[in-house]
Write a protein that holds these residues in place. Structure first.
Motif, mmCIF file in Angstrom:
data_model
loop_
_atom_site.group_PDB
_atom_site.id
_atom_site.type_symbol
_atom_site.label_atom_id
_atom_site.label_comp_id
_atom_site.label_asym_id
_atom_site.label_seq_id
_atom_site.Cartn_x
_atom_site.Cartn_y
_atom_site.Cartn_z
ATOM 1 N N SER A 158 29.803 27.687 35.529
ATOM 2 C CA SER A 158 29.639 29.142 35.476
ATOM 3 C C SER A 158 29.832 29.733 36.868
ATOM 4 N N LEU A 159 30.442 30.911 36.923
ATOM 5 C CA LEU A 159 30.634 31.628 38.180
ATOM 6 C C LEU A 159 29.875 32.944 38.143
ATOM 7 N N GLN A 160 29.193 33.255 39.246
ATOM 8 C CA GLN A 160 28.561 34.551 39.456
ATOM 9 C C GLN A 160 28.816 34.910 40.916
ATOM 10 N N LEU A 161 29.937 35.594 41.178
ATOM 11 C CA LEU A 161 30.387 35.810 42.550
ATOM 12 C C LEU A 161 30.176 37.265 42.960
ATOM 13 N N ASP A 162 29.502 37.459 44.090
ATOM 14 C CA ASP A 162 29.222 38.793 44.611
ATOM 15 C C ASP A 162 30.390 39.234 45.497
ATOM 16 N N LEU A 163 31.084 40.301 45.082
ATOM 17 C CA LEU A 163 32.236 40.817 45.823
ATOM 18 C C LEU A 163 31.949 42.195 46.423
ATOM 19 N N THR A 164 30.693 42.444 46.735
ATOM 20 C CA THR A 164 30.282 43.750 47.263
ATOM 21 C C THR A 164 31.126 44.153 48.472
ATOM 22 N N GLY A 165 31.634 45.371 48.425
ATOM 23 C CA GLY A 165 32.420 45.902 49.523
ATOM 24 C C GLY A 165 33.908 45.667 49.400
ATOM 25 N N ALA A 166 34.322 44.825 48.461
ATOM 26 C CA ALA A 166 35.743 44.536 48.281
ATOM 27 C C ALA A 166 36.341 45.468 47.226
ATOM 28 N N THR A 167 37.661 45.612 47.281
ATOM 29 C CA THR A 167 38.359 46.506 46.374
ATOM 30 C C THR A 167 39.297 45.724 45.459
ATOM 31 N N GLY A 168 39.135 45.934 44.153
ATOM 32 C CA GLY A 168 39.984 45.264 43.175
ATOM 33 C C GLY A 168 41.155 46.119 42.763
ATOM 34 N N PRO A 169 41.967 45.629 41.816
ATOM 35 C CA PRO A 169 41.753 44.414 41.024
ATOM 36 C C PRO A 169 41.837 43.152 41.880
ATOM 37 N N PHE A 170 41.230 42.067 41.380
ATOM 38 C CA PHE A 170 41.123 40.824 42.121
ATOM 39 C C PHE A 170 41.955 39.730 41.461
ATOM 40 N N ILE A 171 42.405 38.792 42.273
ATOM 41 C CA ILE A 171 43.056 37.578 41.786
ATOM 42 C C ILE A 171 42.102 36.414 42.038
ATOM 43 N N THR A 221 45.070 27.121 38.352
ATOM 44 C CA THR A 221 45.151 28.261 37.441
ATOM 45 C C THR A 221 44.721 29.514 38.192
ATOM 46 N N GLU A 222 45.140 30.667 37.704
ATOM 47 C CA GLU A 222 44.712 31.916 38.306
ATOM 48 C C GLU A 222 44.703 33.004 37.253
ATOM 49 N N VAL A 223 43.976 34.081 37.551
ATOM 50 C CA VAL A 223 43.900 35.219 36.636
ATOM 51 C C VAL A 223 43.627 36.473 37.447
ATOM 52 N N GLN A 224 44.161 37.603 36.984
ATOM 53 C CA GLN A 224 43.825 38.891 37.586
ATOM 54 C C GLN A 224 42.685 39.505 36.808
ATOM 55 N N VAL A 225 41.681 39.994 37.533
ATOM 56 C CA VAL A 225 40.490 40.560 36.901
ATOM 57 C C VAL A 225 40.376 42.023 37.296
ATOM 58 N N VAL A 245 42.714 43.563 46.419
ATOM 59 C CA VAL A 245 43.938 44.263 46.067
ATOM 60 C C VAL A 245 44.999 44.160 47.166
ATOM 61 N N ALA A 246 44.573 43.931 48.415
ATOM 62 C CA ALA A 246 45.507 43.811 49.533
ATOM 63 C C ALA A 246 45.888 42.369 49.831
ATOM 64 N N GLY A 247 45.357 41.420 49.042
ATOM 65 C CA GLY A 247 45.663 40.020 49.275
ATOM 66 C C GLY A 247 44.752 39.333 50.261
ATOM 67 N N ASN A 248 43.676 39.996 50.671
ATOM 68 C CA ASN A 248 42.713 39.389 51.589
ATOM 69 C C ASN A 248 41.738 38.498 50.827
ATOM 70 N N VAL A 249 41.320 37.398 51.450
ATOM 71 C CA VAL A 249 40.337 36.507 50.846
ATOM 72 C C VAL A 249 38.954 37.132 50.974
#
Length: 274
Positions: free
Chosen positions: A193-206, A252-256, A87-91
């Motif tokens: 297929s994607l299965q990405l672990d984003l534990t500890g991060a805050t969304g929404p995500f781009i 391409t990009e999408v907000q999730v 949400v803050a634009g961090n990778v």
């Protein structure tokens, strides 16, 4: 589509003996970038869902050309650069980043001349990179970038054109490696297929996805520069001067947004008006 070599001819034309003007070569680079970026391949994102801290879905790569891509000399490669921003634009996740010297981070072949990055049906970690390329083996079964030593393929998952018939294909143009067992790798493109672990991060995500392209992979260039001949060392000087940055084929990009459980009750949003 060899913009990198066009730039070498452009910047070292006088030394090499090139008679074409620098302006004409610069125009060639521009036309190459336009061709690759508009008429080569497309990207789509399907069924992107954020369930808890797991981002899942699929990247669809669609080939628009009438031959394998990348085609031609086997130093060429294309790959997916996948980035997730919080949400803050961090990778918070990245696969397939590239450095100025042309190395793909996480690519086993760039890190080790005896190894290579496999084809993936599903991508789950940053050190996995979906690279569409041909990896050759010599007669001893070792990975090689020497054409005269090449005896077979360890991997050939270059994107297939529409209408490619695997059943009728001759052995020299078949798919090799893990892609041969991937039912989502077929004529016209690939579904990853994607299965990405984003534990500890805050969304929404781009989620951002690029299909990138290089005409000279890092391993090919580096192996050549180990040769002490005048020609190889001259090329090394060119390579180390002109950044081997990839061209963007598609983007391409999408907000999730987070997916709330069915039994979750959300409080109404109160808007404070002036």
């Amino acid at each position: 589509s060899n913009a990198f070599m066009l730039n070498i001819l452009r910047y070292f034309g006088e030394q090499i003996g090139v008679t074409t003007s620098s302006a004409a070569l610069a125009q060639g680079v521009l036309e190459t970038e336009t061709l690759l970026g508009t008429q080569t391949a497309g990207l789509r994102l399907e069924n992107m869902i954020l369930d808890g801290f797991t981002l899942s879905g699929a990247v669809i790569v669609e080939s628009l050309v009438g031959h394998k891509f990348p085609a031609g000399y086997p130093s060429r490669r294309a790959w997916l650069h996948i980035t997730v921003l919080d949400v803050a634009g961090n990778v918070v996740f990245e696969s397939g980043a590239v450095s100025a010297d042309g190395q793909i981070q996480g690519n086993d072949n760039d890190a080790d001349p005896a190894a290579y990055e496999p084809h993936y049906a599903a991508l789950t970690a940053p050190d996995q990179v979906q690279i569409y390329e041909a990896i050759m083996l010599n007669s001893d079964g070792a990975v090689t970038t020497v054409l005269l030593r090449a005896a077979s393929y360890a991997k050939d998952n270059r994107l297939l054109p529409q209408g490619f018939d695997l059943a009728a294909a001759t052995p020299d143009i078949l798919v090799f490696g893990a892609a041969a067992q991937d039912v989502d790798f077929a004529a016209g493109g690939d579904r990853l297929s994607l299965q990405l672990d984003l534990t500890g991060a805050t969304g929404p995500f781009i989620l951002q996805v690029e299909l990138l392209y290089q005409t000279i992979g890092y391993r090919w260039a580096h192996n050549l520069m180990l040769d002490e001949t005048f020609e190889a060392q001259t090329f090394a000087g060119y390579y180390n001067t002109v950044p081997n940055l990839p061209l963007v084929v598609a983007y391409t990009e999408v907000q999730v947004e987070p997916r709330w459980p069915a039994n979750t009750t959300l409080s109404p949003i109160r808007i404070r008006r002036p």
